[in-house]
Design a protein around this motif. Structure first.
Motif, PDB file in Angstrom:
ATOM      1  N   ARG A 170      -1.927   2.663  -9.725  1.00  0.00           N
ATOM      2  CA  ARG A 170      -0.786   3.585  -9.798  1.00  0.00           C
ATOM      3  C   ARG A 170       0.419   2.994  -9.081  1.00  0.00           C
ATOM      4  O   ARG A 170       1.506   3.549  -9.098  1.00  0.00           O
ATOM      5  CB  ARG A 170      -1.132   4.958  -9.247  1.00  0.00           C
ATOM      6  N   GLY A 171       0.201   1.866  -8.440  1.00  0.00           N
ATOM      7  CA  GLY A 171       1.278   1.185  -7.732  1.00  0.00           C
ATOM      8  C   GLY A 171       0.731  -0.010  -6.991  1.00  0.00           C
ATOM      9  O   GLY A 171      -0.451  -0.363  -7.134  1.00  0.00           O
ATOM     10  N   TYR A 172       1.599  -0.633  -6.193  1.00  0.00           N
ATOM     11  CA  TYR A 172       1.219  -1.818  -5.424  1.00  0.00           C
ATOM     12  C   TYR A 172       1.828  -1.721  -4.032  1.00  0.00           C
ATOM     13  O   TYR A 172       2.894  -1.144  -3.856  1.00  0.00           O
ATOM     14  CB  TYR A 172       1.719  -3.094  -6.116  1.00  0.00           C
ATOM     15  N   GLU A 173       1.125  -2.290  -3.047  1.00  0.00           N
ATOM     16  CA  GLU A 173       1.645  -2.379  -1.685  1.00  0.00           C
ATOM     17  C   GLU A 173       1.870  -3.850  -1.379  1.00  0.00           C
ATOM     18  O   GLU A 173       0.984  -4.674  -1.601  1.00  0.00           O
ATOM     19  CB  GLU A 173       0.642  -1.810  -0.669  1.00  0.00           C
ATOM     20  N   ASP A 174       3.033  -4.162  -0.851  1.00  0.00           N
ATOM     21  CA  ASP A 174       3.354  -5.540  -0.479  1.00  0.00           C
ATOM     22  C   ASP A 174       2.937  -5.739   0.972  1.00  0.00           C
ATOM     23  O   ASP A 174       3.591  -5.259   1.890  1.00  0.00           O
ATOM     24  CB  ASP A 174       4.849  -5.810  -0.656  1.00  0.00           C
ATOM     25  N   ARG A 175       1.836  -6.426   1.173  1.00  0.00           N
ATOM     26  CA  ARG A 175       1.309  -6.659   2.520  1.00  0.00           C
ATOM     27  C   ARG A 175       1.578  -8.087   2.987  1.00  0.00           C
ATOM     28  O   ARG A 175       0.908  -8.586   3.878  1.00  0.00           O
ATOM     29  CB  ARG A 175      -0.190  -6.367   2.546  1.00  0.00           C
ATOM     30  N   ASP A 213      -7.327  -8.018   1.618  1.00  0.00           N
ATOM     31  CA  ASP A 213      -6.341  -6.966   1.379  1.00  0.00           C
ATOM     32  C   ASP A 213      -5.084  -7.131   2.224  1.00  0.00           C
ATOM     33  O   ASP A 213      -4.313  -6.197   2.388  1.00  0.00           O
ATOM     34  CB  ASP A 213      -6.956  -5.590   1.657  1.00  0.00           C
ATOM     35  N   PHE A 214      -4.870  -8.318   2.786  1.00  0.00           N
ATOM     36  CA  PHE A 214      -3.702  -8.571   3.627  1.00  0.00           C
ATOM     37  C   PHE A 214      -3.078  -9.906   3.253  1.00  0.00           C
ATOM     38  O   PHE A 214      -3.749 -10.791   2.751  1.00  0.00           O
ATOM     39  CB  PHE A 214      -4.094  -8.552   5.112  1.00  0.00           C
ATOM     40  N   GLY A 215      -1.786 -10.033   3.509  1.00  0.00           N
ATOM     41  CA  GLY A 215      -1.084 -11.261   3.166  1.00  0.00           C
ATOM     42  C   GLY A 215      -0.876 -11.411   1.673  1.00  0.00           C
ATOM     43  O   GLY A 215      -0.675 -12.510   1.169  1.00  0.00           O
ATOM     44  N   ALA A 216      -0.934 -10.291   0.947  1.00  0.00           N
ATOM     45  CA  ALA A 216      -0.824 -10.327  -0.512  1.00  0.00           C
ATOM     46  C   ALA A 216      -0.224  -9.012  -1.019  1.00  0.00           C
ATOM     47  O   ALA A 216      -0.032  -8.074  -0.254  1.00  0.00           O
ATOM     48  CB  ALA A 216      -2.211 -10.519  -1.124  1.00  0.00           C
ATOM     49  N   ILE A 217       0.040  -8.965  -2.299  1.00  0.00           N
ATOM     50  CA  ILE A 217       0.430  -7.707  -2.951  1.00  0.00           C
ATOM     51  C   ILE A 217      -0.874  -7.077  -3.437  1.00  0.00           C
ATOM     52  O   ILE A 217      -1.646  -7.709  -4.152  1.00  0.00           O
ATOM     53  CB  ILE A 217       1.412  -7.954  -4.101  1.00  0.00           C
TER      54      ILE A 217
END
Length: 187
Positions: free
Chosen positions: A46-51, A153-157
């Motif tokens: 449903r979306g993306y988080e920029d981490r 789950d970190f350092g990535a989208i």
């Protein structure tokens, strides 16, 4: 001809046979309409988080989404009323301290999840509460050091999937990674 004891390796493979799912989680996915691998491939984020951007605690602001690495200072279960409790985790880095809170948690497993002095990666929405900043139900994973900012789950989208009730969003992401890696070329 397929044996009933061996799962198929095609798009009609029941989701239950994907590593990490099993019968109980398969029922949760079924409530979302995901019965097979094909259904899972069309459970779109449903979306993306920029981490990729990693902050320090002192630069966090109310209302923002943030990702940072910190050290576990203290943790434990706090009773907030006669029938309600929360798990609280106090973190610090070289710039400051912040609290993370969970209201839906398993006390037996959560207390074993953290060790004082270990480093963790944290991602979530920062909120002000009673004059100090904190995170509620953040995503956390262990880090090897305070400078370790990359993980699954970190350092990535990172994709954000629709909620599957009773399954943590991190677990949904892990399952979906397995499905895409194993079956995307069959679509």
């Amino acid at each position: 001809m397929h044996s009933s004891s061996k799962p198929r390796d095609d798009l009609q493979t029941p989701i239950q046979y994907i590593k990490g799912v099993g019968p109980k989680r398969a029922r949760r996915f079924a409530e979302r309409g995901v019965l097979t691998v094909a259904d899972a491939l069309f459970l779109l984020p449903r979306g993306y988080e920029d981490r990729r951007k990693v902050s320090t605690i002192s630069t966090l602001a109310d209302g923002e989404w943030a990702s940072f690495t910190a050290r576990v200072v203290d943790f434990g279960v706090r009773h907030i009323s006669r029938s309600r409790r929360m798990f609280e985790l106090l973190l610090d880095d070289e710039t400051g301290k912040i609290r993370c809170r969970w209201f839906n948690f398993n006390p037996a497993t959560f207390s074993k999840r953290f060790k004082r002095g270990e480093h963790v990666r944290v991602a979530g929405h920062v909120k002000a509460y009673r004059g100090s900043l904190g995170l509620v139900h953040p995503d956390i994973e262990k880090a090897s050091s305070s400078s370790d900012t990359a993980g699954e789950d970190f350092g990535a989208i990172v994709p954000v999937y629709p909620e599957v009730e009773g399954v943590y969003s991190k677990v949904v992401r892990q399952i979906m990674r397995r499905v895409v890696k194993r079956f995307a070329d069959k679509v």
